[in-house]
Design a protein around this motif. Structure first.
Motif, short mmCIF file in Angstrom:
data_model
loop_
_atom_site.label_atom_id
_atom_site.label_comp_id
_atom_site.label_asym_id
_atom_site.label_seq_id
_atom_site.Cartn_x
_atom_site.Cartn_y
_atom_site.Cartn_z
N GLY A 84 -32.69 -24.72 -24.12
CA GLY A 84 -33.06 -25.58 -23.02
C GLY A 84 -34.48 -26.11 -23.10
O GLY A 84 -35.01 -26.62 -22.13
N THR A 85 -35.09 -25.99 -24.28
CA THR A 85 -36.48 -26.40 -24.43
C THR A 85 -36.63 -27.85 -24.88
O THR A 85 -37.74 -28.38 -24.89
CB THR A 85 -37.21 -25.50 -25.44
OG1 THR A 85 -36.50 -25.52 -26.68
CG2 THR A 85 -37.29 -24.06 -24.92
N ASP A 86 -35.56 -28.48 -25.28
CA ASP A 86 -35.60 -29.90 -25.63
C ASP A 86 -34.34 -30.55 -25.06
O ASP A 86 -33.47 -29.89 -24.50
CB ASP A 86 -35.69 -30.10 -27.15
CG ASP A 86 -34.45 -29.63 -27.91
OD1 ASP A 86 -33.59 -28.96 -27.31
OD2 ASP A 86 -34.35 -29.95 -29.09
N GLN A 87 -34.25 -31.87 -25.17
CA GLN A 87 -33.14 -32.60 -24.56
C GLN A 87 -31.79 -32.15 -25.14
O GLN A 87 -30.82 -31.95 -24.40
CB GLN A 87 -33.31 -34.11 -24.74
CG GLN A 87 -32.20 -34.89 -24.06
CD GLN A 87 -32.39 -36.38 -24.15
OE1 GLN A 87 -33.41 -36.86 -24.60
NE2 GLN A 87 -31.39 -37.12 -23.72
N CYS A 88 -31.72 -31.97 -26.45
CA CYS A 88 -30.44 -31.59 -27.09
C CYS A 88 -29.97 -30.23 -26.59
O CYS A 88 -28.81 -30.08 -26.18
CB CYS A 88 -30.57 -31.58 -28.61
SG CYS A 88 -30.86 -33.20 -29.32
N SER A 89 -30.84 -29.22 -26.62
CA SER A 89 -30.41 -27.89 -26.20
C SER A 89 -30.15 -27.85 -24.69
O SER A 89 -29.26 -27.12 -24.23
CB SER A 89 -31.40 -26.80 -26.63
OG SER A 89 -32.65 -26.97 -26.02
#
Length: 185
Positions: A84-89
């Motif tokens: 959840g640390t970037d847009q993809c995750s």
């Protein structure tokens, strides 16, 4: 713990490109993963495919892609797909949450990097995780052994392809027993 097919999903982690051919016993791992996918389809278990930087590493190997082409695919750049640390995750984590499945069967490569970190992330997000030992691998077998040990210590259940599916079927009277058995043999 018994798996309940209505609450189970299959997460395929990064079985892609040339790396999929370089991991220890790659052909067996890919073959068992294909059988696992086929069994999941028979039991209507949803499948989610992850690809680590597919532009750089390549896409999911054709043997697997043939069976999952219509399933959701997510590209990712973090090793932990649900960090959840970037847009993809964040998108992957949201999608998995929307599915309202409490248990995930996890397969893929490399066991000690993306599989390990994603399993850890799923556990941290209150999912029950079943790692299918004969459907994960690393370039060095010692890394896979270490990953399995650490995932178990963190609360993941370690299983095998056959053990998982006989656990899902629960009985030879299951309506899909013969079809699954034909895939296992």
């Amino acid at each position: 713990m018994h798996l309940d097919e209505e609450k189970v999903g299959l997460l395929i982690v990064d079985v892609q490109g040339a790396l999929a051919r370089k991991v220890n016993d790659s052909q067996t791992m890919i073959c068992k993963t294909v059988k696992l996918i086929q069994c999941c389809k028979l039991l209507n278990i949803p499948v989610v495919v992850l690809e680590q930087n597919p532009d750089g590493l390549g896409r999911t190997v054709p043997e697997i892609e043939t069976h999952v082409a219509s399933d959701p695919h997510f590209r990712k750049f973090t090793f932990n797909a649900v960090a959840g640390t970037d847009q993809c995750s964040s998108e992957i984590l949201a999608y998995i949450g929307e599915m309202e499945l409490s248990r995930w069967l996890v397969v893929g490569i490399e066991a000690h990097v993306c599989v390990y970190q994603t399993v850890t992330g799923l556990l941290e997000n209150n999912h029950t995780v079943e790692v299918i030992q004969d459907c994960i691998s690393s370039r060095e077998s010692s890394n896979a052994v270490l990953a399995i040990q650490n995932m178990r210590e963190q609360g993941a259940r370690i299983s095998s392809f056959e053990m998982t599916f006989f656990g899902l079927l629960k009985s030879c009277q299951h309506p899909k027993f013969r079809e699954v058995l034909a895939l296992i043999k």
